[in-house]
Design a protein around this motif. Structure first.
Motif: not given
Length: 255
Positions: A136-159
C-alpha cells in the motif's frame, strides 16, 4: 452491403478494448498521492538501495513471495533462522528484531514449535499485514500497481484480444457473404480494426507486462537503477536464482 453492420461491430469492440487498455496503462503510471512521481527515499528494515529499501525493491520486482524469500534469507544470514536444504525453516533466535514486522510475521508463520516446512511458511508470510502495508505504501508513492489497477490492465488486454479475434472472424464471414469480385472493400474495411487491435495488443505485451505485475513505470525506473552488487539486493531484483544451491533448494522446499 450486408457486411457493413459486421464491420461496425468489429470497430466498436476493437475501439473499446484499445481505449480500456490505454486508460488502465495511463492510470498505472500516475504520480503518487504525494505528487512527486513516487520517487523518494525511505529507510527500511533491510537497509536502503538507491531510493528504495531492499524490501520495497523485492516487492516491485517479484511481489509478496519475493519479499518473503528476502526476509527468510536475511534472517538465515544473520543466524536468526536456519534454512535447511531439505526445505525446513528452524528458528534459532526467536526474539529477533522486535520492531521488524516482516520478521515477526515469519516467526509467527513458523509457529510455536520453532520449525516448519518452508512451502507452508512462504504463502502465510506473503499474505501477512506487514506485506500488505508495504504494498500500500508503494502504491501511494506511485511505484507499484494496485491490485485493482492490475485487474483493469488484464481486463483491457482480454478485451483487445477479443476484439482482434472477433474482427478476424467477422471479416472472414463478411468476405464469404459477398462475391469474390467485391471482397476488396470488405478486406480493406476489416483491416482497420484488425490492425488497430493487433498493434495495441503487441504494444501492451511489450510495454505493459514488464511493469504491471507489481511495479509501475516509476517503480520500474528505480529498479533499473539498482546495483546487484549487494547479495540481498541481487536477490530482491533477480530472484532466488542468484543464491547458492543449498538456499535455492531450501526455498523450493525440497532437497
Amino acid at each position: 452491403m450486408v457486411w457493413v453492420p459486421l464491420l461496425l461491430v468489429a470497430c466498436v469492440v476493437a475501439g473499446v478494448g484499445c481505449a480500456r487498455l490505454c486508460r488502465a496503462t495511463l492510470a498505472s503510471g500516475r504520480p503518487g498521492r504525494d505528487g512527486t512521481d513516487g520517487i523518494h527515499g525511505i529507510d527500511g528494515i533491510h537497509g536502503t538501495a538507491s531510493e528504495l529499501t531492499v524490501g520495497e525493491a523485492a516487492y516491485l520486482a517479484g511481489g509478496p513471495l519475493r519479499v518473503t524469500d528476502l526476509t527468510l534469507v536475511a534472517m538465515h544470514r544473520e543466524r536468526r533462522l536456519l534454512l535447511a536444504h531439505t526445505g525446513w525453516a528452524t528458528v534459532v533466535d526467536s526474539p529477533g528484531h522486535q520492531d521488524d514486522a516482516l520478521e515477526r510475521a515469519v516467526i509467527g508463520a513458523i509457529g510455536a514449535g520453532g520449525q516448519s516446512p518452508i512451502p507452508v511458511v512462504r504463502p502465510v508470510v506473503a499474505a501477512a499485514d506487514s506485506v500488505r502495508l508495504l504494498a500500500e505504501r508503494l502504491v501511494d508513492r506511485g511505484l507499484a500497481v494496485s491490485a485493482a489497477g492490475h485487474r483493469e490492465i488484464e481486463a483491457g488486454l482480454r478485451t483487445v484480444r477479443t476484439g482482434f479475434l472477433l474482427s478476424l472472424a467477422l471479416g472472414t464471414v463478411a468476405a464469404l457473404l459477398v462475391p469474390a469480385a467485391e471482397r476488396a472493400p470488405v478486406l480493406a474495411g476489416f483491416a482497420l480494426p484488425l490492425v488497430a487491435s493487433g498493434l495495441c495488443l503487441l504494444i501492451g505485451r511489450i510495454e505493459v507486462y514488464p511493469y504491471t505485475r507489481w511495479a509501475s513505470p516509476a517503480g520500474q525506473r528505480l529498479l533499473a537503477g539498482l546495483s546487484p552488487a549487494d547479495p540481498l539486493t541481487a536477490l530482491a531484483t533477480r530472484g532466488p536464482g542468484v543464491l547458492e544451491p543449498e538456499l535455492r533448494a531450501a526455498l523450493r522446499g525440497r532437497g
